[in-house]
Design a protein around this motif. Structure first.
Motif, PDB file in Angstrom:
ATOM      1  N   LEU A 208      -5.081  -5.430  13.466  1.00  0.00           N
ATOM      2  CA  LEU A 208      -5.567  -5.020  12.140  1.00  0.00           C
ATOM      3  C   LEU A 208      -6.673  -3.945  12.120  1.00  0.00           C
ATOM      4  CD1 LEU A 208      -5.541  -5.266   9.081  1.00  0.00           C
ATOM      5  CD2 LEU A 208      -7.034  -7.249   9.273  1.00  0.00           C
TER       6      LEU A 208
ATOM      7  N   ASP B  35       3.965  -5.770   2.225  1.00  0.00           N
ATOM      8  CA  ASP B  35       2.721  -5.181   2.739  1.00  0.00           C
ATOM      9  C   ASP B  35       2.976  -3.831   3.407  1.00  0.00           C
ATOM     10  OD1 ASP B  35      -0.018  -4.937   3.213  1.00  0.00           O
ATOM     11  OD2 ASP B  35       0.110  -5.945   5.152  1.00  0.00           O
TER      12      ASP B  35
ATOM     13  N   ILE C  19       1.590  -6.892  12.806  1.00  0.00           N
ATOM     14  CA  ILE C  19       0.192  -6.617  13.201  1.00  0.00           C
ATOM     15  C   ILE C  19      -0.370  -7.780  14.027  1.00  0.00           C
ATOM     16  CG2 ILE C  19      -2.054  -5.784  12.372  1.00  0.00           C
ATOM     17  CD1 ILE C  19      -0.986  -4.841   9.898  1.00  0.00           C
TER      18      ILE C  19
ATOM     19  N   HIS D  46      -7.723  -8.663   0.053  1.00  0.00           N
ATOM     20  CA  HIS D  46      -7.203  -9.329   1.250  1.00  0.00           C
ATOM     21  C   HIS D  46      -8.091 -10.518   1.608  1.00  0.00           C
ATOM     22  CE1 HIS D  46      -5.610  -5.209   1.569  1.00  0.00           C
ATOM     23  NE2 HIS D  46      -4.592  -5.756   2.207  1.00  0.00           N
TER      24      HIS D  46
ATOM     25  N   ARG E 143     -10.910  -3.383  -1.434  1.00  0.00           N
ATOM     26  CA  ARG E 143      -9.940  -3.488  -0.327  1.00  0.00           C
ATOM     27  C   ARG E 143     -10.039  -4.837   0.385  1.00  0.00           C
ATOM     28  NH1 ARG E 143      -7.891   1.121   2.617  1.00  0.00           N
ATOM     29  NH2 ARG E 143      -6.028   0.198   3.470  1.00  0.00           N
ATOM     30  N   PHE E 144     -11.201  -5.138   0.940  1.00  0.00           N
ATOM     31  CA  PHE E 144     -11.522  -6.461   1.503  1.00  0.00           C
ATOM     32  C   PHE E 144     -13.009  -6.487   1.822  1.00  0.00           C
ATOM     33  CE2 PHE E 144     -10.393  -6.051   6.396  1.00  0.00           C
ATOM     34  CZ  PHE E 144     -10.837  -4.736   6.440  1.00  0.00           C
TER      35      PHE E 144
ATOM     36  N   TRP F  86      -5.692  -0.801  13.843  1.00  0.00           N
ATOM     37  CA  TRP F  86      -4.575  -0.217  13.082  1.00  0.00           C
ATOM     38  C   TRP F  86      -5.108   0.525  11.854  1.00  0.00           C
ATOM     39  CZ3 TRP F  86      -2.915  -1.465   8.107  1.00  0.00           C
ATOM     40  CH2 TRP F  86      -1.662  -0.946   7.738  1.00  0.00           C
ATOM     41  N   LEU F  87      -6.089  -0.080  11.159  1.00  0.00           N
ATOM     42  CA  LEU F  87      -6.690   0.595   9.998  1.00  0.00           C
ATOM     43  C   LEU F  87      -7.361   1.896  10.427  1.00  0.00           C
ATOM     44  CD1 LEU F  87      -8.385  -2.393   8.076  1.00  0.00           C
ATOM     45  CD2 LEU F  87      -6.509  -0.978   7.232  1.00  0.00           C
TER      46      LEU F  87
ATOM     47  N   THR G  11      -4.241   4.087   9.422  1.00  0.00           N
ATOM     48  CA  THR G  11      -4.306   3.966   7.965  1.00  0.00           C
ATOM     49  C   THR G  11      -5.332   4.909   7.338  1.00  0.00           C
ATOM     50  OG1 THR G  11      -3.729   1.678   8.258  1.00  0.00           O
ATOM     51  CG2 THR G  11      -4.557   2.292   6.110  1.00  0.00           C
TER      52      THR G  11
ATOM     53  N   GLU H 208      -6.857 -12.653   7.064  1.00  0.00           N
ATOM     54  CA  GLU H 208      -5.601 -12.179   7.642  1.00  0.00           C
ATOM     55  C   GLU H 208      -5.597 -12.360   9.161  1.00  0.00           C
ATOM     56  OE1 GLU H 208      -4.946  -8.145   6.503  1.00  0.00           O
ATOM     57  OE2 GLU H 208      -3.086  -7.916   7.629  1.00  0.00           O
TER      58      GLU H 208
ATOM     59  N   GLN I  69       0.642   4.094   2.452  1.00  0.00           N
ATOM     60  CA  GLN I  69       0.976   3.901   3.874  1.00  0.00           C
ATOM     61  C   GLN I  69       2.471   4.098   4.157  1.00  0.00           C
ATOM     62  OE1 GLN I  69      -0.740   0.060   4.899  1.00  0.00           O
ATOM     63  NE2 GLN I  69      -2.732   0.630   4.049  1.00  0.00           N
TER      64      GLN I  69
ATOM     65  N   SER J 175       4.505  -8.125   8.006  1.00  0.00           N
ATOM     66  CA  SER J 175       3.203  -7.582   8.394  1.00  0.00           C
ATOM     67  C   SER J 175       2.490  -8.552   9.332  1.00  0.00           C
ATOM     68  CB  SER J 175       2.370  -7.345   7.146  1.00  0.00           C
ATOM     69  OG  SER J 175       1.043  -7.028   7.472  1.00  0.00           O
TER      70      SER J 175
ATOM     71  N   HIS K  70       0.892  -1.163   0.000  1.00  0.00           N
ATOM     72  CA  HIS K  70       0.000   0.000   0.000  1.00  0.00           C
ATOM     73  C   HIS K  70       0.928   1.210   0.000  1.00  0.00           C
ATOM     74  CE1 HIS K  70      -3.600  -2.400   1.391  1.00  0.00           C
ATOM     75  NE2 HIS K  70      -2.621  -3.203   1.757  1.00  0.00           N
TER      76      HIS K  70
ATOM     77  N   HIS L 132      -2.176 -12.193   2.279  1.00  0.00           N
ATOM     78  CA  HIS L 132      -2.193 -12.802   3.622  1.00  0.00           C
ATOM     79  C   HIS L 132      -2.675 -14.255   3.602  1.00  0.00           C
ATOM     80  CE1 HIS L 132      -1.059  -8.922   5.253  1.00  0.00           C
ATOM     81  NE2 HIS L 132      -1.950  -8.413   4.425  1.00  0.00           N
TER      82      HIS L 132
HETATM   83  N1  GUN Z   1      -6.890  -5.429   5.227  1.00  0.00           N
HETATM   84  C1  GUN Z   1      -7.630  -4.443   4.664  1.00  0.00           C
HETATM   85  N2  GUN Z   1      -6.875  -3.352   4.428  1.00  0.00           N
HETATM   86  C2  GUN Z   1      -5.648  -3.647   4.851  1.00  0.00           C
HETATM   87  C3  GUN Z   1      -4.425  -2.912   4.863  1.00  0.00           C
HETATM   88  O1  GUN Z   1      -4.330  -1.761   4.447  1.00  0.00           O
HETATM   89  N3  GUN Z   1      -3.352  -3.562   5.380  1.00  0.00           N
HETATM   90  C4  GUN Z   1      -3.421  -4.835   5.843  1.00  0.00           C
HETATM   91  N4  GUN Z   1      -2.330  -5.409   6.324  1.00  0.00           N
HETATM   92  N5  GUN Z   1      -4.557  -5.530   5.850  1.00  0.00           N
HETATM   93  C5  GUN Z   1      -5.651  -4.942   5.358  1.00  0.00           C
END
Ligand code: GUN
Ligand code: ZN
Length: 424
Positions: A88, A315, A295, A227, A199-200, A91-92, A96, A230, A77, A291, A74, A266
């Motif tokens: 995770l 990552d 994380i 993703h 994104r996910f 952290w987002l 993020t 993860e 980031q 990562s 990313h 992941h």
């Molecule tokens: N899952 C969704 N977005 C992200 C991201 O920006 N980084 C990571 N490691 N996992 C995510």
């Protein structure tokens, strides 16, 4: 005029996960480069005779390799790498999303895109596959920066239409329209490839996933990245958000987002059904070891590399390093924790050919062979006193290389070639 690079050469004639002899180092090797392509690789004296007028670059005992391919990053980031104390989802939300908000400003996106590519090139990474932010301009920024440097880069607009703050949300419709417009603008220009990028599942409605599935059917030669599985909290959240789905992978599969060309980052906590569907579908996985430890996500199962395309990635900035050397070291350590010892040739392969295969561009980059694009890195195998003293004991190239894999950083990267030209 052609260029002749002399040194030790590492190249692959197969997959070291299948065949331990797939990597064939040349001790007195040479790589002949012309017009951006590798023309020949072989013994130094033989290639000198074959190309007597070529400009010679004698790198002595240094190691000439394909440039590293970082299969999941990313770039937005970059400035929040190494942010403390969150797992995770927190952290987002904490680090993020506020940072990604800043990419509404094109000048900021340009500054970070340029900074990011300079950081990775200094570490020997010549190709990345990156998420941008939801802002279309953030895609323009990274592709423009890549174009300026002649790099092969994969990127896509990150799509999110729920569970993200105001200002970082698009819609099913605008995600489709913006992604399509960017794809038409950039895909196949120079060395650039557009990647469809939800994104996910937690940040996309089923309608958005469906719209991106439809877009992918219109442009089947594109990659699709997202993703998968993860962190355990994330998987529980997906279960709540998608009560109809059999598992996490099914949230993508149901919307046409599982087939060859799908690249999942992941993929740590997989069910048996997910594993077998991934194999059947010919999807690729990307291992992000720094990562996954940073994380606190878990330990990827490298045994998957025997049945699937598996790439390696930093990552950035969930990962704690821009360096693929550091990332190989982390992959080694994670495998040790699972009772597997990855050979140096397997680690090197993952960071070059493995990632290129995950991105389905192994016919262009990730190895040293005639016809491939000349993205190369020249590695100093004694770049620090600590590494030099360990390497001095070595009896073969793998023993020489392993201390650099485990302890090397940007000081080990002596030269980088992009598109057949050495960086100044
Ligand atoms: N899952 C969704 N977005 C992200 C991201 O920006 N980084 C990571 N490691 N996992 C995510
Ligand atoms: Zn990621």
């Amino acid at each position: 005029m052609a260029d002749l690079l002399l040194g030790q050469v590492i190249r692959f004639q197969g997959d070291p996960f299948d065949n331990p002899d797939a990597a064939q180092p040349l001790t007195h090797g040479a790589v002949l480069v012309d017009a951006g392509r590798i023309v020949a690789v072989g013994d130094a004296s033989q290639l000198r005779a074959q190309a007597p007028t070529a400009r010679v670059h004698d790198y002595g005992q240094k190691l000439i390799s394909a440039g590293f391919v970082d299969a999941h990053v990313h770039y937005p980031q970059t400035a929040i790498i190494a942010s403390w104390g969150k797992r995770l989802i927190d952290w987002l939300n904490t680090y993020t999303f506020p940072e990604e908000m800043r990419f509404a400003d094109r000048a900021y996106a340009d500054a970070i895109a340029n900074r990011y590519l300079d950081l990775v090139l200094a570490r020997g990474t010549t190709t990345v596959c990156t998420y941008a932010t939801i802002h279309p301009e953030s895609v323009d920024a990274i592709f423009t920066a890549a174009q300026t440097r002649g790099m092969r880069v994969f990127a896509g607009k990150t799509c999110m239409d729920r569970n993200a703050p105001e200002g970082l949300r698009d819609t099913a419709r605008s995600a489709y329209d913006d992604s399509k417009a960017l794809l038409q603008k950039w895909h196949g220009q120079n060395r650039l490839s557009y990647v469809i990028t939800p994104r996910f599942s937690p940040t996309s409605t089923p309608e958005q996933l469906q719209a991106l599935g439809a877009l992918w059917r219109e442009y089947p030669d594109c990659l699709m990245q997202t993703h998968l599985s993860e962190q355990l909290d994330e998987i529980a959240w997906v279960k709540d958000l998608f009560p109809q789905s059999r598992d996490y992978l099914d949230t993508y599969e149901a919307q046409g987002l599982l087939r060859e060309g799908a690249v999942y980052g992941h993929a740590i906590h997989l069910t048996d059904r997910e594993r077998s569907r991934l194999v059947e579908a010919g999807a690729a996985l990307v291992h992000c070891p720094t990562s996954n430890t940073f994380i606190g996500s878990g330990l990827f199962d490298m045994a998957l590399a025997r049945s699937l395309r598996v790439g390696l990635a930093t990552d950035t900035g969930g990962g704690s390093s821009f360096s693929m050397l550091r990332t190989m070291a982390a992959a080694y350590e994670v495998a040790q924790l699972r009772g597997q010892s990855l050979h140096p040739s397997q680690l090197w392969w993952l960071a070059t050919q493995g990632s290129a295969r995950a991105l389905r561009c192994e016919d262009k980059i990730g190895n040293i062979a005639p016809g491939l694009e000349a993205d190369l890195v020249v590695i100093d195998l004694a770049s620090t006193p600590a590494i030099a003293q360990a390497a001095a004991r070595a009896e073969d190239l793998w023993q020489t290389l392993f201390p650099t894999i485990m302890m090397g950083d940007d000081r080990a990267v002596a030269h980088v070639w992009v598109d057949g030209r050495p960086l100044p």
